[in-house]
Design a protein around this motif. Structure first.
Motif, PDB file in Angstrom:
ATOM      1  N   LEU A   1       0.992  -1.255  -0.061  1.00 20.76           N
ATOM      2  CA  LEU A   1      -0.098   0.033  -0.081  1.00 20.76           C
ATOM      3  C   LEU A   1       0.722   1.237   0.116  1.00 20.76           C
ATOM      4  CD1 LEU A   1      -2.823   1.253   0.299  1.00 20.76           C
ATOM      5  CD2 LEU A   1      -2.668   1.198   2.667  1.00 20.76           C
ATOM      6  N   LEU A   2       1.808   1.348   0.692  1.00 18.54           N
ATOM      7  CA  LEU A   2       2.896   2.292   0.780  1.00 18.54           C
ATOM      8  C   LEU A   2       3.451   2.678  -0.338  1.00 18.54           C
ATOM      9  CD1 LEU A   2       4.675   2.037   4.071  1.00 18.54           C
ATOM     10  CD2 LEU A   2       3.381   3.796   3.625  1.00 18.54           C
ATOM     11  N   ARG A   3       3.728   1.978  -1.412  1.00 15.80           N
ATOM     12  CA  ARG A   3       4.255   1.850  -2.710  1.00 15.80           C
ATOM     13  C   ARG A   3       3.155   2.505  -3.760  1.00 15.80           C
ATOM     14  NH1 ARG A   3       6.739  -3.960  -3.657  1.00 15.80           N
ATOM     15  NH2 ARG A   3       7.675  -4.148  -1.517  1.00 15.80           N
ATOM     16  N   GLU A   4       1.947   2.287  -3.612  1.00 22.63           N
ATOM     17  CA  GLU A   4       0.939   2.727  -4.288  1.00 22.63           C
ATOM     18  C   GLU A   4       0.157   4.141  -4.008  1.00 22.63           C
ATOM     19  OE1 GLU A   4      -1.631  -0.650  -3.808  1.00 22.63           O
ATOM     20  OE2 GLU A   4      -0.149  -1.992  -4.785  1.00 22.63           O
ATOM     21  N   VAL A   5       0.043   4.346  -2.518  1.00 27.31           N
ATOM     22  CA  VAL A   5      -0.854   5.382  -2.153  1.00 27.31           C
ATOM     23  C   VAL A   5      -0.192   6.603  -1.878  1.00 27.31           C
ATOM     24  CG1 VAL A   5      -0.597   5.109   0.328  1.00 27.31           C
ATOM     25  CG2 VAL A   5      -2.965   5.939  -0.452  1.00 27.31           C
ATOM     26  N   THR A   6      -0.883   7.818  -2.275  1.00 26.17           N
ATOM     27  CA  THR A   6      -0.217   9.224  -2.274  1.00 26.17           C
ATOM     28  C   THR A   6      -0.822   9.943  -1.139  1.00 26.17           C
ATOM     29  OG1 THR A   6      -1.603   9.953  -3.947  1.00 26.17           O
ATOM     30  CG2 THR A   6       0.325   8.952  -4.532  1.00 26.17           C
TER      31      THR A   6
ATOM     32  N   VAL B   1      10.569   3.018   2.695  1.00 22.59           N
ATOM     33  CA  VAL B   1      10.819   4.027   3.751  1.00 22.59           C
ATOM     34  C   VAL B   1      11.942   5.140   3.324  1.00 22.59           C
ATOM     35  CG1 VAL B   1      11.235   4.775   5.854  1.00 22.59           C
ATOM     36  CG2 VAL B   1       9.575   3.190   5.659  1.00 22.59           C
ATOM     37  N   GLU B   2      12.809   4.499   2.936  1.00 21.16           N
ATOM     38  CA  GLU B   2      14.031   5.405   2.477  1.00 21.16           C
ATOM     39  C   GLU B   2      13.699   6.137   1.149  1.00 21.16           C
ATOM     40  OE1 GLU B   2      17.068   2.740   1.405  1.00 21.16           O
ATOM     41  OE2 GLU B   2      17.691   2.427   3.552  1.00 21.16           O
ATOM     42  N   GLN B   3      12.652   5.291   0.210  1.00 21.05           N
ATOM     43  CA  GLN B   3      12.179   6.108  -1.120  1.00 21.05           C
ATOM     44  C   GLN B   3      11.114   7.390  -0.679  1.00 21.05           C
ATOM     45  OE1 GLN B   3      10.870   2.833  -3.031  1.00 21.05           O
ATOM     46  NE2 GLN B   3      12.849   2.404  -4.246  1.00 21.05           N
ATOM     47  N   LEU B   4      10.230   6.926   0.378  1.00 24.29           N
ATOM     48  CA  LEU B   4       9.348   7.973   0.772  1.00 24.29           C
ATOM     49  C   LEU B   4       9.925   9.005   1.463  1.00 24.29           C
ATOM     50  CD1 LEU B   4       6.358   5.542   2.053  1.00 24.29           C
ATOM     51  CD2 LEU B   4       6.233   7.125   0.027  1.00 24.29           C
ATOM     52  N   SER B   5      11.039   8.903   2.216  1.00 27.75           N
ATOM     53  CA  SER B   5      11.553   9.867   2.967  1.00 27.75           C
ATOM     54  C   SER B   5      12.058  11.180   2.320  1.00 27.75           C
ATOM     55  CB  SER B   5      12.956   9.374   3.847  1.00 27.75           C
ATOM     56  OG  SER B   5      12.286   8.283   4.757  1.00 27.75           O
ATOM     57  N   VAL B   6      12.226  11.018   0.953  1.00 23.18           N
ATOM     58  CA  VAL B   6      12.787  12.127   0.122  1.00 23.18           C
ATOM     59  C   VAL B   6      11.742  12.912  -0.211  1.00 23.18           C
ATOM     60  CG1 VAL B   6      14.776  10.672  -0.784  1.00 23.18           C
ATOM     61  CG2 VAL B   6      12.532  10.901  -1.940  1.00 23.18           C
ATOM     62  N   ARG B   7      10.324  12.539  -0.075  1.00 21.77           N
ATOM     63  CA  ARG B   7       9.220  13.455  -0.500  1.00 21.77           C
ATOM     64  C   ARG B   7       9.174  14.496   0.776  1.00 21.77           C
ATOM     65  NH1 ARG B   7       4.310   9.589  -1.652  1.00 21.77           N
ATOM     66  NH2 ARG B   7       3.094  11.502  -1.219  1.00 21.77           N
ATOM     67  N   ARG B   8       8.446  15.640   0.352  1.00 19.07           N
ATOM     68  CA  ARG B   8       8.276  16.564   1.324  1.00 19.07           C
ATOM     69  C   ARG B   8       6.875  16.380   1.847  1.00 19.07           C
ATOM     70  NH1 ARG B   8      10.257  21.840   1.367  1.00 19.07           N
ATOM     71  NH2 ARG B   8      11.184  21.616  -0.752  1.00 19.07           N
ATOM     72  N   TRP B   9       6.904  16.338   3.400  1.00 19.76           N
ATOM     73  CA  TRP B   9       5.636  15.934   4.053  1.00 19.76           C
ATOM     74  C   TRP B   9       5.333  17.257   5.158  1.00 19.76           C
ATOM     75  CZ3 TRP B   9       3.532  11.622   2.472  1.00 19.76           C
ATOM     76  CH2 TRP B   9       4.286  10.479   1.794  1.00 19.76           C
ATOM     77  N   ALA B  10       4.059  17.365   5.098  1.00 22.23           N
ATOM     78  CA  ALA B  10       3.394  18.530   5.617  1.00 22.23           C
ATOM     79  C   ALA B  10       3.529  17.828   7.257  1.00 22.23           C
ATOM     80  CB  ALA B  10       2.016  18.952   5.213  1.00 22.23           C
ATOM     81  N   ASP B  11       3.188  16.831   7.262  1.00 24.79           N
ATOM     82  CA  ASP B  11       2.891  16.321   8.788  1.00 24.79           C
ATOM     83  C   ASP B  11       4.375  15.933   9.207  1.00 24.79           C
ATOM     84  OD1 ASP B  11       2.417  15.201  11.267  1.00 24.79           O
ATOM     85  OD2 ASP B  11       0.679  14.135  10.430  1.00 24.79           O
ATOM     86  N   ILE B  12       4.936  16.424  10.422  1.00 26.28           N
ATOM     87  CA  ILE B  12       6.317  16.219  10.780  1.00 26.28           C
ATOM     88  C   ILE B  12       6.090  14.664  11.363  1.00 26.28           C
ATOM     89  CG2 ILE B  12       5.776  17.209  13.163  1.00 26.28           C
ATOM     90  CD1 ILE B  12       9.138  16.973  11.186  1.00 26.28           C
ATOM     91  N   ASP B  13       4.993  14.120  11.755  1.00 25.40           N
ATOM     92  CA  ASP B  13       5.063  12.920  12.563  1.00 25.40           C
ATOM     93  C   ASP B  13       5.325  11.729  11.405  1.00 25.40           C
ATOM     94  OD1 ASP B  13       4.244  13.942  14.983  1.00 25.40           O
ATOM     95  OD2 ASP B  13       2.057  13.526  14.584  1.00 25.40           O
TER      96      ASP B  13
END
Length: 469
Positions: free
Chosen positions: A274-279, A316-328
């Protein structure tokens, strides 16, 4: 405190409607076992809810218990679906009116000898045309149970707890049976999941939910996050939210029950995919938080190892490079990645591969083409009743993911190449028919790896070919 915004909006919707379902309760109750005084109380409650918090608070202070009893009488004696939905929503509005409303409803439910029976009777009598009623009643019963559980926390009344637990199991079983129905409307799916969300805030309910083998509730919920089952974002979020609630199980018996249910339902693998697919950020947030909670020591290490095998560290490493609004999200990703890297250090290369196969999330990592890995570990694939081999064959038969199919074909071919009896074991697992089907796949990678696997199986003396090459 007065009603919340949700309660006021629901009441306003009631008043705005001019349909038969929203006629005065004194009219609706005519000819039924609901008496005139009870009907008047419900009319007064609806008027108060439409006028605002002050009037509602004053009314519930003076007539709250009698009003709650009147609603329960409607749920027991009225048969029109719209009227029952309207009455159930009144209970929900009372629960949202703060401590006074909550106490009135909880006291009435606990004083009744049969407690939640009037709710359950409505669920049992429902048919396909009454799905909205069933979803609404489930939602409200879940709300009531949440407050009953808080009220009974630390109670020594074992008889009451036993009856409530039995009725709760009936509710959870009903909801799960409904969630298996793929024809449900999105709004109905969301309401049913929200009902479970109220219930699973109690640790005893989490334990019941995970231990009930007949319901298999965790598997039912986990299935809703699969790609082929994807609903709209809100339903998807609610499904992952339930898994997140389970991840707060207390140590001991409840954590063990959650661990086993999560493992059997392949929750780490499903959340990894799911993490690989959902935005949608809110889905990512609750998904990462759930996985991070499941890495805690109170849960089985199998869950952490399945996460490692499913490649969550890389995801998780791939997702970490994205800009996230939620610091959690950032903090949870960092903690999750660190926990899984620590776990991976304790695992051998074969253990990582083993858990990758069991997770079902096969990817092209180096071990799949490493000849030395296969020479050293090929006989380990026979252990535990050929668990890894059988899982590869199962993925071959059940998966629709081209990468999973390609890697599974590759691994089965490598096993046949390097195991002295690989060809005969492969034939005994009955995978040739499926390989022949995959040779006509639309995906060129799947076709190529299926053809290669068939060729390897058909060569009688692969060891001679290896020496010659």
């Amino acid at each position: 405190p007065g009603p919340t915004r949700g309660g006021r909006e629901r009441a306003a919707a009631m008043v705005a409607s001019g349909s038969r379902a929203h006629a005065l309760w004194t009219v609706v109750a005519q000819g039924s076992a609901v008496n005139y005084d009870q009907a008047q109380l419900l009319d007064r409650l609806e008027r108060a809810l439409s006028h605002g918090s002050d009037e509602t608070a004053t009314l519930l202070t003076s007539t709250g218990p009698d009003t709650a009893a009147a609603i329960m009488s409607v749920l027991t004696h009225i048969v029109a679906e719209d009227d029952l939905i309207r009455a159930a929503n009144l209970i929900s509005s009372m629960l949202e009116c703060g401590p006074t409303g909550v106490k009135c409803v909880v006291d009435v439910v606990l004083k009744k000898e049969d407690h939640f029976t009037c709710f359950l009777n409505l669920l049992r009598s429902g048919n396909e045309l009454q799905r909205e009623l069933a979803a609404t009643v489930s939602f409200v019963m879940g709300q009531v149970f949440m407050h009953v559980a808080k009220n009974q926390s630390g109670s020594s009344n074992a008889a009451l707890q036993s009856v409530v637990e039995t009725q709760l199991l009936s509710l959870m079983s009903y909801i799960c049976s409904q969630l298996r129905d793929e024809t449900l409307k999105e709004t109905e799916v969301v309401k049913l999941l929200q009902a479970l969300g109220f219930v699973l805030r109690s640790d005893s309910a989490r334990r019941l939910f995970c231990n009930d083998q007949s319901t298999q509730g965790v598997s039912v919920v986990a299935r809703l996050v699969d790609e082929e089952m994807h609903h709209q974002i809100q339903a998807l979020y609610q499904a992952v939210f339930l898994l997140w609630l389970l991840s707060f199980a207390s140590e001991g018996e409840t954590a063990q029950a959650v661990s086993q249910a999560m493992d059997e339902a392949s929750v780490p693998r499903r959340l990894s995919l799911l993490l690989r697919e959902v935005t949608a950020e809110k889905v990512v947030r609750v998904c990462v938080s759930t996985l991070n909670n499941l890495t805690k020591s109170k849960f089985s290490p199998r869950l952490r190892r399945e996460m490692v095998g499913a490649g969550i560290t890389k995801t998780v490493e791939q997702l970490s490079v994205r800009r996230w609004a939620d610091i959690d999200i950032v903090n949870d990703m960092s903690a999750l990645g660190e926990s899984l890297r620590d776990e991976q250090k304790l695992m051998s290369t074969f253990e990582v591969y083993h858990h990758e196969v069991l997770s079902g999330a096969l990817q092209w990592t180096h071990v799949h083409s490493d000849d030395m890995f296969w020479r050293d570990n090929v006989e380990k694939l026979e252990s535990n009743n050929m668990e890894v081999l059988r899982c590869l064959v199962r993925l071959l038969n059940q998966s629709s993911d081209p990468m999973v199919l390609s890697v599974a074909c590759n691994d089965l071919a490598m096993f046949v190449k390097y195991h002295p009896r690989g060809r005969y074991i492969a034939q005994s697992l009955g995978m040739k028919t499926r390989l022949m089907q995959l040779m006509t796949s639309e995906n060129p990678d799947v076709r190529r790896h299926a053809l290669n696997c068939v060729q390897v199986i058909m060569i009688t003396h692969w060891d001679v070919v290896q020496r010659a090459s």
